[in-house]
Design a protein around this motif. Structure first.
Motif, short mmCIF file in Angstrom:
data_model
loop_
_atom_site.label_atom_id
_atom_site.label_comp_id
_atom_site.label_asym_id
_atom_site.label_seq_id
_atom_site.Cartn_x
_atom_site.Cartn_y
_atom_site.Cartn_z
N SER A 1 0.93 -1.16 -0.05
CA SER A 1 -0.20 0.16 0.07
C SER A 1 0.98 1.15 0.06
O SER A 1 0.34 2.19 -0.84
N ILE A 2 2.02 1.22 0.73
CA ILE A 2 2.86 2.38 0.73
C ILE A 2 3.62 2.49 -0.72
O ILE A 2 3.70 3.63 -1.27
N LEU A 3 4.00 1.49 -1.34
CA LEU A 3 4.53 1.59 -2.47
C LEU A 3 3.69 2.29 -3.62
O LEU A 3 4.00 3.10 -4.47
N LEU A 4 2.41 1.66 -3.46
CA LEU A 4 1.28 2.19 -4.56
C LEU A 4 1.19 3.80 -4.29
O LEU A 4 0.72 4.52 -5.11
N ASP A 5 1.26 4.24 -2.99
CA ASP A 5 0.97 5.57 -2.66
C ASP A 5 2.12 6.38 -3.09
O ASP A 5 2.12 7.39 -3.64
N ILE A 6 3.37 5.91 -2.99
CA ILE A 6 4.57 6.67 -3.57
C ILE A 6 4.50 6.65 -5.10
O ILE A 6 4.99 7.81 -5.70
N GLY A 7 4.12 5.70 -5.81
CA GLY A 7 3.92 5.93 -7.13
C GLY A 7 4.90 5.00 -8.03
O GLY A 7 6.09 4.93 -7.25
N GLY A 8 5.07 5.18 -9.01
CA GLY A 8 6.06 4.54 -9.87
C GLY A 8 5.97 2.99 -10.27
O GLY A 8 6.79 2.18 -10.60
N THR A 9 4.88 2.35 -9.60
CA THR A 9 4.48 0.93 -9.82
C THR A 9 3.04 0.74 -9.70
O THR A 9 2.32 1.68 -8.95
N ASP A 10 2.43 -0.14 -9.96
CA ASP A 10 1.19 -0.49 -9.82
C ASP A 10 1.18 -2.08 -9.29
O ASP A 10 1.94 -2.92 -9.27
N TRP A 11 -0.13 -2.27 -9.07
CA TRP A 11 -0.68 -3.76 -8.34
C TRP A 11 -0.24 -4.68 -9.43
O TRP A 11 0.32 -5.96 -9.40
N THR A 12 -0.50 -4.73 -10.78
CA THR A 12 -0.03 -5.62 -11.86
C THR A 12 1.47 -5.86 -11.78
O THR A 12 1.50 -7.03 -12.03
N GLU A 13 2.14 -4.68 -11.65
CA GLU A 13 3.61 -4.97 -11.77
C GLU A 13 4.22 -5.98 -10.53
O GLU A 13 4.73 -6.77 -10.56
N ILE A 14 3.58 -5.48 -9.47
CA ILE A 14 3.92 -6.20 -8.15
C ILE A 14 3.49 -7.48 -8.23
O ILE A 14 4.05 -8.71 -7.80
N SER A 15 2.35 -7.79 -8.65
CA SER A 15 1.59 -9.17 -8.55
C SER A 15 2.57 -10.04 -9.55
O SER A 15 2.83 -11.34 -9.20
N LYS A 16 2.74 -9.57 -10.63
CA LYS A 16 3.78 -10.48 -11.70
C LYS A 16 5.22 -10.92 -11.11
O LYS A 16 5.29 -11.92 -11.22
N TRP A 17 5.69 -9.78 -10.31
CA TRP A 17 6.85 -10.20 -9.54
C TRP A 17 6.77 -11.29 -8.51
O TRP A 17 7.36 -12.23 -8.44
N ILE A 18 5.72 -11.07 -7.83
CA ILE A 18 5.38 -12.11 -6.76
C ILE A 18 4.99 -13.33 -7.43
O ILE A 18 5.51 -14.65 -6.86
N LYS A 19 4.36 -13.52 -8.55
CA LYS A 19 4.03 -14.86 -9.06
C LYS A 19 5.35 -15.34 -9.68
O LYS A 19 5.35 -16.81 -9.72
N LYS A 20 6.08 -14.54 -10.17
CA LYS A 20 7.31 -15.14 -10.73
C LYS A 20 8.34 -15.57 -9.61
O LYS A 20 9.11 -16.52 -9.75
N THR A 21 8.51 -14.95 -8.44
CA THR A 21 9.46 -15.25 -7.49
C THR A 21 9.04 -16.39 -6.41
O THR A 21 9.79 -17.37 -6.12
N ASN A 22 7.72 -16.05 -5.81
CA ASN A 22 7.31 -17.18 -5.06
C ASN A 22 5.78 -17.00 -4.82
O ASN A 22 4.89 -16.34 -4.05
N PRO A 23 5.00 -17.61 -5.85
CA PRO A 23 3.46 -17.53 -6.14
C PRO A 23 2.56 -17.85 -5.10
O PRO A 23 1.57 -17.33 -4.99
N VAL A 24 3.05 -18.62 -4.06
CA VAL A 24 2.37 -18.97 -2.90
C VAL A 24 1.78 -18.06 -2.16
O VAL A 24 0.53 -18.01 -1.45
N TRP A 25 2.48 -16.72 -2.06
CA TRP A 25 2.12 -15.49 -1.43
C TRP A 25 0.77 -14.86 -2.32
O TRP A 25 -0.12 -14.40 -1.53
N LEU A 26 0.53 -15.16 -3.60
CA LEU A 26 -0.52 -14.53 -4.33
C LEU A 26 -1.97 -15.15 -3.75
O LEU A 26 -3.17 -14.70 -3.90
#
Length: 332
Positions: free
Chosen positions: A278-303
Motif C-alpha cells: 500500500s505504501i509503494l502504491l501511494d509513492i507511485g512508480g509501480t502498480d498492483w499488476t507489476e507487483i503481482s507479476k513479480w510475486i508470481k514469478k518469485t514465490n507464487p504461494v504469496w498470491l
C-alpha cells in the motif's frame, strides 16, 4: 595503536546509569586470555557506527572470549574500521561490492571457524555477565537472542505547540522579578505542576509585562530514569525520521521482496507485506499488476494470501486518517 591485553576482571566500579558507563574510561579486558576453551567468533557488519563504537567493542571483549572478530566492511564511511583494528584478532572482510546486508551476513557466517558464534550489531553494548547468561541456553537452542534494553540519545528541537503558537520555552528561562510580584499572589498550593510554563506566561502578560521566545541559543533537556517516589518508567520512545522519497521507496521495495522471496506467508507476514504494498502504491512508480507479476514469478504461494481489496482498504483508511489529522491541526 593496539590495545594491551589484560586478564579477565570483574567490573566492580559503581555506575549511577548506563550513560555514565558508556562514557567512562574502562580498562580493556580480554576474556579470551583467561577462557580460551569457550572462545567464539563474533561477526559484525559495518557501514558506519556511532560515537560509542569503541565502548561497545570494549564491552564485547570484556564479556566474550573472542576467538576472532569478523568485520564486514560494506563500504564504511567513517573511521569504524580503524577503531576495530585497535583490538586483537580482528579480521576485516572487504564487502564493498555487495549491496545487501543478507549476503554480507552469509559471507560472514561462512567465515566462522568456531562451533558457536555471535552476531552483534555495531550499536550494541553488552552488560556484565552477558556471555555466562547466554551460554547456559546452548543446551536448549541452536540460535537465540535476548531482549533489547533501549537507551535513547537523540538530539532534536522540541516544537511543542498549543494552538497556533509554541508553548513557552521552559527549561532555561530568564525573567524580571518585578514582572511576577503581583501575579504570584494568585498561585495557591494546589494544581500548578506540568502547566507551570503556561501559568507563568499568563501571570507576566496579565501584569502588563512581555513574554517572548528567543531563537539564538538553546539548552539540552535530558530524559532518563530517576530513582524517586514519583519516578515514571519510560515505556516507549517514538522517533520520527525524515525519509527522502527515494529512500522510502527503496526501503519498501526491499522489505516486500525480502519477505516474499525468503519467507512463508504467515498471517502476520501477509499483513506486513500488504502494508508495504500500500505504501509503494501511494509513492507511485509501480502498480498492483507489476507487483503481482513479480510475486508470481518469485514465490507464487504469496498470491494465495495477499488480497488486493485489503491493500486498498489500508490506503483508504490511511488517507482518511491523514485528512482528519490535517483538519484537526487546522482548527487549532
Amino acid at each position: 595503536m593496539k590495545l594491551d591485553a589484560a586478564n579477565r576482571e570483574t567490573c566492580d566500579t559503581p555506575f549511577s546509569s548506563i550513560f555514565e558507563r558508556y562514557y567512562s574510561s574502562e580498562t580493556f579486558r580480554d576474556r579470551y586470555r583467561s577462557e580460551p576453551e569457550n572462545a567464539v567468533d563474533v561477526i559484525i557488519p559495518v557501514i558506519h557506527t556511532n560515537e560509542l563504537w569503541r565502548a561497545n567493542l570494549l564491552s564485547i571483549y570484556r564479556e566474550v572470549p573472542v576467538n576472532r572478530l569478523l568485520i564486514s566492511d560494506g563500504g564504511c564511511i567513517d573511521n569504524s574500521i580503524n577503531v576495530a583494528k585497535e583490538f586483537p584478532r580482528v579480521i576485516v572482510l572487504d564487502h564493498h561490492q555487495y549491496t545487501s546486508l543478507g549476503y554480507c551476513l552469509r559471507l560472514l557466517i561462512e567465515e566462522v571457524e568456531t562451533e558457536w558464534f555471535l552476531y552483534l550489531h555495531s550499536d550494541v553494548y553488552l552488560p556484565d555477565n552477558w556471555f555466562c547468561a547466554m551460554k547456559k541456553h546452548q543446551e536448549n537452542y541452536d540460535w537465540f537472542g535476548c531482549p533489547q534494553q533501549i537507551t535513547v540519545m537523540v538530539e532534536y528541537k522540541n516544537v511543542d505547540k498549543l494552538g497556533d503558537e509554541p508553548r513557552p520555552y521552559a527549561g532555561s528561562q530568564m525573567g524580571k522579578r518585578s514582572a511576577f510580584v503581583e501575579g504570584l499572589k494568585k498561585i495557591d498550593d494546589d494544581y500548578v505542576y506540568r502547566q507551570e510554563d503556561l501559568v507563568l506566561k499568563e501571570l507576566v502578560e496579565k501584569s502588563g509585562f512581555r513574554h517572548g521566545w528567543v531563537e539564538d541559543t538553546y539548552h539540552y533537556h535530558q530524559v532518563m530514569h530517576k530513582d524517586s517516589p514519583w519516578a515514571r518508567n519510560l515505556k516507549r520512545v517514538q522517533v520520527e525520521v525524515e525519509w527522502s522519497e527515494v529512500e522510502r521507496k527503496r526501503q519498501a521495495e526491499t522489505q516486500l521482496k525480502g519477505l516474499v522471496k525468503y519467507l512463508y506467508p504467515s498471517p502476520n507476514l501477509v499483513a506486513e507485506a500488504e502494508a508495504v504494498i500500500s505504501i509503494l502504491l501511494d509513492i507511485g512508480g509501480t502498480d498492483w499488476t507489476e507487483i503481482s507479476k513479480w510475486i508470481k514469478k518469485t514465490n507464487p504461494v504469496w498470491l494465495e494470501h495477499i488480497k488486493y481489496w485489503r491493500i486498498q482498504m489500508k490506503r483508504l483508511v490511511r488517507s482518511k486518517i491523514a485528512r482528519l489529522y490535517r483538519s484537526i491541526r487546522s482548527c487549532k
